[in-house]
Design a protein around this motif. Structure first.
Motif, mmCIF file in Angstrom:
data_model
loop_
_atom_site.group_PDB
_atom_site.id
_atom_site.type_symbol
_atom_site.label_atom_id
_atom_site.label_comp_id
_atom_site.label_asym_id
_atom_site.label_seq_id
_atom_site.Cartn_x
_atom_site.Cartn_y
_atom_site.Cartn_z
ATOM 1 N N LEU A 4 -19.794 50.082 19.112
ATOM 2 C CA LEU A 4 -18.553 50.780 19.451
ATOM 3 C C LEU A 4 -17.807 51.193 18.189
ATOM 4 N N ASN A 5 -16.896 52.116 18.355
ATOM 5 C CA ASN A 5 -16.012 52.549 17.284
ATOM 6 C C ASN A 5 -14.717 51.728 17.364
ATOM 7 N N LEU A 6 -14.876 50.427 17.411
ATOM 8 C CA LEU A 6 -13.769 49.473 17.508
ATOM 9 C C LEU A 6 -14.148 48.244 16.690
ATOM 10 N N PRO A 7 -13.153 47.533 16.146
ATOM 11 C CA PRO A 7 -13.490 46.326 15.384
ATOM 12 C C PRO A 7 -14.111 45.254 16.279
ATOM 13 N N SER A 8 -14.960 44.447 15.694
ATOM 14 C CA SER A 8 -15.531 43.331 16.453
ATOM 15 C C SER A 8 -14.502 42.212 16.535
ATOM 16 N N TYR A 9 -14.752 41.290 17.418
ATOM 17 C CA TYR A 9 -13.907 40.115 17.572
ATOM 18 C C TYR A 9 -14.810 38.978 18.020
ATOM 19 N N ALA A 10 -14.269 37.769 18.136
ATOM 20 C CA ALA A 10 -15.060 36.603 18.532
ATOM 21 C C ALA A 10 -15.330 36.654 20.038
ATOM 22 N N VAL A 11 -16.360 37.372 20.412
ATOM 23 C CA VAL A 11 -16.731 37.567 21.807
ATOM 24 C C VAL A 11 -17.211 36.248 22.409
ATOM 25 N N TRP A 38 -17.460 45.778 28.384
ATOM 26 C CA TRP A 38 -17.650 45.610 26.941
ATOM 27 C C TRP A 38 -16.617 46.462 26.189
ATOM 28 N N VAL A 39 -16.421 47.699 26.627
ATOM 29 C CA VAL A 39 -15.424 48.589 26.026
ATOM 30 C C VAL A 39 -14.019 48.038 26.261
ATOM 31 N N ARG A 40 -13.713 47.647 27.503
ATOM 32 C CA ARG A 40 -12.375 47.138 27.827
ATOM 33 C C ARG A 40 -11.989 45.960 26.938
ATOM 34 N N GLN A 41 -12.895 44.998 26.789
ATOM 35 C CA GLN A 41 -12.577 43.808 26.012
ATOM 36 C C GLN A 41 -12.362 44.139 24.538
ATOM 37 N N HIS A 42 -13.200 44.993 23.994
ATOM 38 C CA HIS A 42 -13.008 45.386 22.594
ATOM 39 C C HIS A 42 -11.719 46.189 22.415
ATOM 40 N N PHE A 43 -11.437 47.074 23.347
ATOM 41 C CA PHE A 43 -10.251 47.926 23.225
ATOM 42 C C PHE A 43 -8.970 47.105 23.346
#
Length: 155
Positions: A4-11, A38-43
């Motif tokens: 994604l074009n979003l930063p990663s986080y501790a999934v 997956w998009v919703r959580q990253h966004f």
């Protein structure tokens, strides 16, 4: 899952290969891990961690009644008086952000009358500010920081 074009986080994920789940920090529970989720959580993590949106003013999967029909907004940002301020619609990374996607979110806005509409497929993000006086929306260059939203409310 897709890049994604979003930063990663501790999934946080669990479940099986056939039925994976991801932790939704707004709903405080695990939900089915789909490409859209997956998009919703990253966004939403990006909004809270990088754009300073208050976690307590964001809600996921918000049901709206339209006559006998119930529809669900993917996410809503509320203002401090708990009035809807932004509707956010997510699509899977493989789904292009077309006029049809905007038609869906503008239909929700007939019920909510928010200031901002945002759509994201995790790769592309589009935000517009409603201009009710001129009956149009104005596309923004970027998703505003939360401080910019509240500053614009006061103008």
């Amino acid at each position: 899952m897709n890049e994604l074009n979003l930063p990663s986080y501790a999934v946080k994920v669990r479940g099986t290969r056939e039925k994976p789940e991801i932790f939704d920090f707004l709903r405080k529970r695990y939900v089915a891990l789909t490409p859209e989720e997956w998009v919703r959580q990253h966004f939403t993590h990006w909004l809270v961690e990088h754009k300073s949106y208050p976690q307590g003013l964001l809600g996921n999967e918000i049901a709206l009644k339209c006559g006998e029909k119930t529809v669900r907004c993917d996410s809503i940002l509320y203002d401090k008086e708990v009035r809807p301020q932004m509707i956010i619609e997510y699509k899977a990374p493989s789904v292009p952000l077309t006029q049809k996607v905007f038609d869906q979110i503008t239909a929700y806005n007939l019920l909510l009358h928010v200031d901002y509409l945002t759509v994201s497929n995790g790769v592309e993000h589009i935000c517009c500010k409603m201009d009710y006086k001129h009956r149009r929306y104005v596309f923004l260059q970027d998703i505003p920081d939360y401080a910019d939203l509240t500053r614009k409310e006061q103008d």
